[in-house]
Design a protein around this motif. Sequence first.
Motif, short mmCIF file in Angstrom:
data_model
loop_
_atom_site.label_atom_id
_atom_site.label_comp_id
_atom_site.label_asym_id
_atom_site.label_seq_id
_atom_site.Cartn_x
_atom_site.Cartn_y
_atom_site.Cartn_z
N THR A 83 -81.58 -9.96 -0.45
CA THR A 83 -82.77 -10.77 -0.67
C THR A 83 -83.79 -10.44 0.39
OG1 THR A 83 -81.45 -12.58 -1.60
CG2 THR A 83 -83.67 -13.13 -0.86
N GLU A 84 -84.99 -10.14 -0.05
CA GLU A 84 -86.09 -9.87 0.88
C GLU A 84 -86.85 -11.17 1.09
OE1 GLU A 84 -88.77 -6.27 0.56
OE2 GLU A 84 -90.11 -7.89 -0.12
N ILE A 85 -87.15 -11.49 2.34
CA ILE A 85 -87.88 -12.70 2.67
C ILE A 85 -89.19 -12.32 3.34
CG2 ILE A 85 -87.85 -14.91 3.87
CD1 ILE A 85 -84.78 -14.62 4.01
N ASP A 86 -90.28 -12.88 2.85
CA ASP A 86 -91.60 -12.64 3.43
C ASP A 86 -92.18 -13.98 3.85
OD1 ASP A 86 -94.01 -11.32 4.16
OD2 ASP A 86 -94.88 -11.90 2.23
N PHE A 87 -92.37 -14.17 5.15
CA PHE A 87 -92.98 -15.39 5.67
C PHE A 87 -94.44 -15.13 5.98
CE2 PHE A 87 -88.54 -16.00 7.20
CZ PHE A 87 -88.27 -17.17 6.51
N THR A 88 -95.30 -16.03 5.56
CA THR A 88 -96.72 -15.97 5.91
C THR A 88 -97.09 -17.31 6.52
OG1 THR A 88 -97.14 -14.49 4.05
CG2 THR A 88 -99.05 -15.58 5.04
N GLU A 89 -97.60 -17.27 7.74
CA GLU A 89 -97.96 -18.49 8.45
C GLU A 89 -99.47 -18.57 8.63
OE1 GLU A 89 -95.98 -16.20 10.00
OE2 GLU A 89 -94.01 -17.06 9.73
N PHE A 90 -99.97 -19.78 8.53
CA PHE A 90 -101.36 -20.09 8.83
C PHE A 90 -101.31 -21.17 9.90
CE2 PHE A 90 -100.93 -18.77 4.46
CZ PHE A 90 -101.88 -17.78 4.35
N VAL A 91 -101.41 -20.75 11.15
CA VAL A 91 -101.17 -21.64 12.28
C VAL A 91 -102.33 -21.58 13.25
CG1 VAL A 91 -99.59 -22.18 14.17
CG2 VAL A 91 -98.69 -21.28 12.04
N PRO A 130 -100.80 -17.59 23.34
CA PRO A 130 -99.94 -16.40 23.49
C PRO A 130 -98.48 -16.63 23.07
CG PRO A 130 -101.22 -16.77 25.49
CD PRO A 130 -101.41 -17.97 24.61
N PHE A 131 -98.04 -17.88 23.00
CA PHE A 131 -96.65 -18.18 22.70
C PHE A 131 -96.38 -18.50 21.24
CE2 PHE A 131 -97.61 -19.47 27.07
CZ PHE A 131 -96.77 -18.60 27.75
N VAL A 132 -97.42 -18.66 20.45
CA VAL A 132 -97.26 -19.08 19.05
C VAL A 132 -96.44 -18.06 18.26
CG1 VAL A 132 -98.48 -19.53 16.89
CG2 VAL A 132 -99.29 -20.56 19.00
N LYS A 133 -96.75 -16.79 18.39
CA LYS A 133 -96.05 -15.76 17.61
C LYS A 133 -94.56 -15.74 17.92
CE LYS A 133 -96.30 -10.93 16.29
NZ LYS A 133 -97.06 -9.69 16.40
N SER A 134 -94.20 -15.77 19.19
CA SER A 134 -92.78 -15.74 19.54
C SER A 134 -92.07 -17.02 19.11
CB SER A 134 -92.59 -15.48 21.04
OG SER A 134 -93.15 -16.53 21.81
N TYR A 135 -92.74 -18.15 19.18
CA TYR A 135 -92.15 -19.41 18.72
C TYR A 135 -91.88 -19.35 17.22
CZ TYR A 135 -91.79 -24.27 17.28
OH TYR A 135 -91.37 -25.44 16.71
N LEU A 136 -92.84 -18.85 16.44
CA LEU A 136 -92.66 -18.76 15.00
C LEU A 136 -91.54 -17.78 14.64
CD1 LEU A 136 -96.35 -18.83 13.80
CD2 LEU A 136 -94.68 -20.67 13.63
N ARG A 137 -91.46 -16.67 15.36
CA ARG A 137 -90.39 -15.70 15.11
C ARG A 137 -89.02 -16.34 15.36
NH1 ARG A 137 -90.60 -11.59 12.32
NH2 ARG A 137 -92.45 -10.87 13.37
N LYS A 138 -88.92 -17.12 16.43
CA LYS A 138 -87.67 -17.82 16.73
C LYS A 138 -87.32 -18.81 15.62
CE LYS A 138 -85.55 -20.81 20.15
NZ LYS A 138 -85.85 -22.21 20.27
#
Length: 60
Positions: A21-29, A38-46
């Motif tokens: 299964t391929e999963i594609d996440f798209t965030e609007f944050v 600077p920390f938003v991207k790493s938080y979302l990845r976690k």
Amino acid sequence: MENGNMSGHWVGVFTDRGNETEIDFTEFVKSKKWFMKPFVKSYLRKQQTQFVADMMKNFS
């Protein structure tokens, strides 16, 4: 999603790829505090990693 540091929403698209299964996440944050930006991207990845791990644990 909403907390003291950010607000926004996300979309997850799950696509059947045979045995995978391929999963594609798209965030609007948007960061509520400039110094958190600077920390938003790493938080979302976690959060994404934890979401997938939880899904795999519950469907295995």
